[in-house]
Enzyme design. Structure first.
Site, PDB file in Angstrom:
ATOM      1  N   GLY A   7       0.863  -1.185   0.000  1.00 20.90           N
ATOM      2  CA  GLY A   7       0.000   0.000   0.000  1.00 20.90           C
ATOM      3  C   GLY A   7       0.896   1.231   0.000  1.00 20.90           C
ATOM      4  O   GLY A   7       1.421   1.626   1.038  1.00 20.90           O
ATOM      5  N   ALA A   8       1.098   1.810  -1.185  1.00 26.82           N
ATOM      6  CA  ALA A   8       1.994   2.967  -1.308  1.00 26.82           C
ATOM      7  C   ALA A   8       1.185   4.258  -1.314  1.00 26.82           C
ATOM      8  O   ALA A   8       1.482   5.190  -2.044  1.00 26.82           O
ATOM      9  CB  ALA A   8       2.845   2.839  -2.573  1.00 26.82           C
ATOM     10  N   GLY A  12       1.648   4.704   3.612  1.00 28.53           N
ATOM     11  CA  GLY A  12       2.727   3.832   3.150  1.00 28.53           C
ATOM     12  C   GLY A  12       3.921   4.616   2.614  1.00 28.53           C
ATOM     13  O   GLY A  12       5.076   4.320   2.948  1.00 28.53           O
ATOM     14  N   ASP A  31       2.196  -1.604  -4.514  1.00 28.87           N
ATOM     15  CA  ASP A  31       0.805  -1.144  -4.649  1.00 28.87           C
ATOM     16  C   ASP A  31       0.188  -1.830  -5.852  1.00 28.87           C
ATOM     17  O   ASP A  31       0.901  -2.321  -6.727  1.00 28.87           O
ATOM     18  CB  ASP A  31       0.767   0.385  -4.811  1.00 28.87           C
ATOM     19  CG  ASP A  31      -0.572   0.978  -4.367  1.00 28.87           C
ATOM     20  OD1 ASP A  31      -0.642   1.508  -3.250  1.00 28.87           O
ATOM     21  OD2 ASP A  31      -1.545   0.894  -5.152  1.00 28.87           O
ATOM     22  N   ARG A  80     -10.843   6.473   5.522  1.00 26.70           N
ATOM     23  CA  ARG A  80     -12.202   6.964   5.774  1.00 26.70           C
ATOM     24  C   ARG A  80     -12.518   8.216   4.983  1.00 26.70           C
ATOM     25  O   ARG A  80     -11.646   9.024   4.704  1.00 26.70           O
ATOM     26  CB  ARG A  80     -12.326   7.334   7.263  1.00 26.70           C
ATOM     27  CG  ARG A  80     -12.497   6.143   8.122  1.00 26.70           C
ATOM     28  CD  ARG A  80     -12.940   6.575   9.492  1.00 26.70           C
ATOM     29  NE  ARG A  80     -11.836   7.092  10.291  1.00 26.70           N
ATOM     30  CZ  ARG A  80     -12.017   7.644  11.483  1.00 26.70           C
ATOM     31  NH1 ARG A  80     -13.220   7.779  11.982  1.00 26.70           N
ATOM     32  NH2 ARG A  80     -10.974   8.066  12.166  1.00 26.70           N
ATOM     33  N   ASN A  93     -11.810  -3.663   3.081  1.00 28.43           N
ATOM     34  CA  ASN A  93     -10.426  -3.758   3.533  1.00 28.43           C
ATOM     35  C   ASN A  93     -10.057  -5.169   3.985  1.00 28.43           C
ATOM     36  O   ASN A  93      -8.906  -5.586   3.849  1.00 28.43           O
ATOM     37  CB  ASN A  93     -10.159  -2.730   4.629  1.00 28.43           C
ATOM     38  CG  ASN A  93     -10.002  -1.326   4.055  1.00 28.43           C
ATOM     39  OD1 ASN A  93     -10.034  -1.149   2.841  1.00 28.43           O
ATOM     40  ND2 ASN A  93      -9.843  -0.336   4.917  1.00 28.43           N
ATOM     41  N   THR A 117      -3.865  -0.974   8.300  1.00 21.92           N
ATOM     42  CA  THR A 117      -5.172  -0.750   7.666  1.00 21.92           C
ATOM     43  C   THR A 117      -6.314  -0.831   8.693  1.00 21.92           C
ATOM     44  O   THR A 117      -6.310  -1.687   9.568  1.00 21.92           O
ATOM     45  CB  THR A 117      -5.387  -1.819   6.563  1.00 21.92           C
ATOM     46  OG1 THR A 117      -4.259  -1.816   5.698  1.00 21.92           O
ATOM     47  CG2 THR A 117      -6.657  -1.548   5.771  1.00 21.92           C
ATOM     48  N   ASN A 118      -7.298   0.044   8.522  1.00 22.28           N
ATOM     49  CA  ASN A 118      -8.478   0.066   9.412  1.00 22.28           C
ATOM     50  C   ASN A 118      -9.639  -0.764   8.861  1.00 22.28           C
ATOM     51  O   ASN A 118      -9.709  -0.963   7.657  1.00 22.28           O
ATOM     52  CB  ASN A 118      -8.965   1.518   9.554  1.00 22.28           C
ATOM     53  CG  ASN A 118      -8.202   2.254  10.628  1.00 22.28           C
ATOM     54  OD1 ASN A 118      -7.941   1.700  11.691  1.00 22.28           O
ATOM     55  ND2 ASN A 118      -7.857   3.512  10.367  1.00 22.28           N
ATOM     56  N   HIS A 173      -8.827   0.503  18.288  1.00 19.51           N
ATOM     57  CA  HIS A 173      -8.563   1.774  17.618  1.00 19.51           C
ATOM     58  C   HIS A 173      -9.905   2.300  17.121  1.00 19.51           C
ATOM     59  O   HIS A 173     -10.349   1.984  16.029  1.00 19.51           O
ATOM     60  CB  HIS A 173      -7.610   1.527  16.453  1.00 19.51           C
ATOM     61  CG  HIS A 173      -7.156   2.771  15.768  1.00 19.51           C
ATOM     62  ND1 HIS A 173      -6.666   3.853  16.447  1.00 19.51           N
ATOM     63  CD2 HIS A 173      -7.105   3.093  14.449  1.00 19.51           C
ATOM     64  CE1 HIS A 173      -6.337   4.790  15.565  1.00 19.51           C
ATOM     65  NE2 HIS A 173      -6.598   4.357  14.357  1.00 19.51           N
TER      66      HIS A 173
HETATM   67  P1  NAI Z   1      -4.439   5.766   0.729  1.00 23.25           P
HETATM   68  O1  NAI Z   1      -5.719   5.634  -0.025  1.00 23.25           O
HETATM   69  O2  NAI Z   1      -3.604   6.968   0.559  1.00 23.25           O
HETATM   70  O3  NAI Z   1      -3.529   4.480   0.397  1.00 23.25           O
HETATM   71  C1  NAI Z   1      -3.988   3.174   0.328  1.00 23.25           C
HETATM   72  C2  NAI Z   1      -3.234   2.491  -0.800  1.00 23.25           C
HETATM   73  O4  NAI Z   1      -3.584   1.096  -0.808  1.00 23.25           O
HETATM   74  C3  NAI Z   1      -3.576   3.049  -2.189  1.00 23.25           C
HETATM   75  O5  NAI Z   1      -2.398   3.489  -2.817  1.00 23.25           O
HETATM   76  C4  NAI Z   1      -4.187   1.853  -2.909  1.00 23.25           C
HETATM   77  O6  NAI Z   1      -3.892   1.815  -4.292  1.00 23.25           O
HETATM   78  C5  NAI Z   1      -3.540   0.695  -2.164  1.00 23.25           C
HETATM   79  N1  NAI Z   1      -4.238  -0.582  -2.341  1.00 23.25           N
HETATM   80  C6  NAI Z   1      -5.570  -0.823  -2.399  1.00 23.25           C
HETATM   81  N2  NAI Z   1      -5.801  -2.127  -2.597  1.00 23.25           N
HETATM   82  C7  NAI Z   1      -4.590  -2.732  -2.656  1.00 23.25           C
HETATM   83  C8  NAI Z   1      -4.167  -4.071  -2.835  1.00 23.25           C
HETATM   84  N3  NAI Z   1      -5.061  -5.057  -3.001  1.00 23.25           N
HETATM   85  N4  NAI Z   1      -2.842  -4.321  -2.839  1.00 23.25           N
HETATM   86  C9  NAI Z   1      -1.944  -3.339  -2.685  1.00 23.25           C
HETATM   87  N5  NAI Z   1      -2.286  -2.042  -2.495  1.00 23.25           N
HETATM   88  C10 NAI Z   1      -3.584  -1.750  -2.493  1.00 23.25           C
HETATM   89  O7  NAI Z   1      -4.814   5.545   2.272  1.00 23.25           O
HETATM   90  P2  NAI Z   1      -3.923   5.933   3.543  1.00 23.25           P
HETATM   91  O8  NAI Z   1      -4.320   7.267   4.029  1.00 23.25           O
HETATM   92  O9  NAI Z   1      -2.507   5.636   3.255  1.00 23.25           O
HETATM   93  O10 NAI Z   1      -4.495   4.873   4.624  1.00 23.25           O
HETATM   94  C11 NAI Z   1      -4.245   3.490   4.456  1.00 23.25           C
HETATM   95  C12 NAI Z   1      -4.997   2.681   5.507  1.00 23.25           C
HETATM   96  O11 NAI Z   1      -4.439   2.925   6.807  1.00 23.25           O
HETATM   97  C13 NAI Z   1      -6.490   3.036   5.643  1.00 23.25           C
HETATM   98  O12 NAI Z   1      -7.250   1.860   5.853  1.00 23.25           O
HETATM   99  C14 NAI Z   1      -6.536   3.920   6.860  1.00 23.25           C
HETATM  100  O13 NAI Z   1      -7.803   3.935   7.470  1.00 23.25           O
HETATM  101  C15 NAI Z   1      -5.479   3.252   7.712  1.00 23.25           C
HETATM  102  N6  NAI Z   1      -4.911   4.077   8.788  1.00 23.25           N
HETATM  103  C16 NAI Z   1      -4.697   3.462   9.998  1.00 23.25           C
HETATM  104  C17 NAI Z   1      -4.141   4.143  11.046  1.00 23.25           C
HETATM  105  C18 NAI Z   1      -3.903   3.430  12.342  1.00 23.25           C
HETATM  106  O14 NAI Z   1      -3.680   4.079  13.366  1.00 23.25           O
HETATM  107  N7  NAI Z   1      -3.906   2.124  12.379  1.00 23.25           N
HETATM  108  C19 NAI Z   1      -3.798   5.576  10.927  1.00 23.25           C
HETATM  109  C20 NAI Z   1      -3.988   6.108   9.597  1.00 23.25           C
HETATM  110  C21 NAI Z   1      -4.546   5.370   8.573  1.00 23.25           C
END
Ligand code: NAI
Length: 306
Positions: A7-8, A12, A31, A80, A93, A117-118, A173
Site C-alpha cells: 500500500g503505497a 505507506g 501497490d 475513511r 479492507n 489498515t483500518n 482503535h
Molecule cells: P491511501 O488511499 O492513501 O492508500 C492506500 C493504498 O492502498 C492506495 O495506494 C491503494 O492503491 C492501495 N491498495 C488498495 N488495494 C490494494 C491491494 N489489493 N494491494 C496493494 N495495495 C492496495 O490511504 P492511507 O491514508 O494511506 O491509509 C491506508 C490505511 O491505513 C487506511 O485503511 C486507513 O484507514 C489506515 N490508517 C490506519 C491508522 C492506524 O492508526 N492504524 C492511521 C492512519 C490510517
C-alpha cells in the site's frame, strides 16, 4: 535489512520516507496501481544525496520483489471519508488485507508483520488468521498513534514540551479506545496533579475523536504523518532490538481476561516481535472499558467473515 510496505498511499509512502531517512532499512513499496510505487521510489531515491543516506527504495506491483523482507507493513486499503467510521471500511479492507498478508508471507516466510489498515484490530485478527503466524510475529499499529495524540493534547493544554508528556492508550482503535489518564505524566508528575477532572475528560474525548477530527478537516483521506511516525517507531524497535514497551494491538490468550481477540495492550517489542504482554492492574472501570472495546472488535470479526 529490508522492509516491505504493502500500500503505497499516504501512510505507506510517508512511512517509506521515514524508514529510509532514519537510515533503518531498505524499503520495497508495493501497490496495485501501476507506476505509482515506482514513481514514488524514484522520487525518494533522488532525495538520498540531500538527506544523506544510501538506502535503496524499490517500487513494485509484484510480490516477488518483496522476497526476504524482515518486516512487512500492511497499509493497503481504503481510508475513511468524512462521516464514515473505521468500521464502515470492514468488508472491502478485509479482502485487501487478507490477500496482501497471504501474498507477502509466501515471499517472506520469516517476516514480522505490522498491520495498519483500518478497522485496525479486526484487520490484524484476520491477517493473523490468514497467515497462521504465531502472535509474536503479527501485530497492529494504533496505540502508539493514539497515545501520541493524547500526549499532544496534554502538552498543548499545559504548554509543555510534547516529549515531556508520557501516556498510554489501550483498547481498540476507535471510539471505544481506553486512554489511561491516571498513568499519564509530565516527566513523572501525574496529570491528575496538574489538570482538573473535567479538563482531562475533554482531552480524553479529543483523543478518541483524534482521527475523525483530521478526516473532517481534510475532507480527502485521513491522517498520515503521525501514523507513519508511529509505525516507524515499531519498525525501529524491531530492527534495533530495542525491546520498547509500547501499546500494540496483539492477539490475546487470556491476558486481561480476554481470549481470541486482538486489542491494544502494553507489549515489549524486539527483534523477534512481541516479547511479552504486560498485564497492568486496571481499575474496575478501565477493565470494563477494555472489555467493551474487545466486544465490539469481536462483533466486527464476525461481521467481516459473514
Ligand atoms: P491511501 O488511499 O492513501 O492508500 C492506500 C493504498 O492502498 C492506495 O495506494 C491503494 O492503491 C492501495 N491498495 C488498495 N488495494 C490494494 C491491494 N489489493 N494491494 C496493494 N495495495 C492496495 O490511504 P492511507 O491514508 O494511506 O491509509 C491506508 C490505511 O491505513 C487506511 O485503511 C486507513 O484507514 C489506515 N490508517 C490506519 C491508522 C492506524 O492508526 N492504524 C492511521 C492512519 C490510517
Amino acid at each position: 535489512p529490508r522492509v516491505t510496505i504493502v500500500g503505497a498511499g499516504r501512510v505507506g509512502s510517508t512511512l517509506a520516507q521515514r524508514i529510509a531517512e532514519k537510515n533503518l532499512a531498505d524499503v520495497v513499496l508495493l501497490d496495485i496501481v501501476e507506476g505509482m510505487p515506482q514513481g514514488l521510489a524514484l522520487d525518494l531515491m533522488e532525495a538520498r544525496g540531500i538527506e544523506l543516506h544510501n538506502r535503496q527504495i524499490v517500487g513494485t506491483n509484484n510480490y516477488a520483489d518483496t522476497a526476504g523482507s524482515q518486516i512487512v507493513v500492511i497499509t493497503a486499503g481504503l481510508p475513511r471519508k468524512p462521516g464514515m467510521s473505521r468500521d464502515d471500511l470492514l468488508k472491502t479492507n478485509a479482502k485487501i488485507v487478507v490477500e496482501a498478508a497471504k501474498n507477502a508471507i509466501a515471499c517472506s516466510p520469516h517476516a514480522i508483520f505490522i498491520v495498519v489498515t483500518n478497522p485496525l484490530d479486526v484487520m490484524t485478527y484476520l491477517a493473523w488468521q490468514a497467515t497462521g503466524l504465531s502472535r509474536e510475529r503479527i501485530m497492529g499499529m494504533a496505540g502508539v498513534l493514539d497515545s501520541a495524540r493524547f500526549e499532544t493534547f496534554i502538552a498543548l493544554e499545559l504548554g509543555v514540551l510534547p516529549a515531556d508528556v508520557k501516556a498510554m492508550v489501550l483498547g481498540s482503535h476507535g471510539d471505544l479506545m481506553v486512554p489511561l489518564s491516571r498513568y499519564a505524566t509530565v516527566n513523572g508528575i501525574p496529570i491528575t496533579e496538574l489538570l482538573d477532572a473535567a479538563t482531562i475528560e475533554r482531552l480524553v474525548q479529543r483523543t478518541r475523536n483524534g482521527g475523525a477530527e483530521i478526516v473532517e478537516l481534510m475532507q480527502t483521506g485521513g491522517a498520515f504523518f503521525a501514523p507513519a511516525s508511529a509505525t516507524s517507531v515499531m519498525v525501529e524497535s524491531i530492527l534495533l532490538n530495542q525491546s520498547r514497551l509500547l501499546p500494540i494491538a496483539t492477539y490475546l490468550q487470556g491476558e486481561y481476561g480476554l481470549e481470541d481477540v486482538v486489542i491494544g495492550v502494553p507489549c515489549r517489542l524486539g527483534c523477534g516481535g512481541i516479547e511479552n504482554v504486560l498485564e497492568l492492574n486496571l481499575s474496575d472501570s478501565e477493565r470494563e472499558a477494555l472489555h467493551t472495546s474487545a466486544q465490539s472488535v469481536r462483533q466486527n470479526i464476525v461481521r467481516a467473515q459473514e
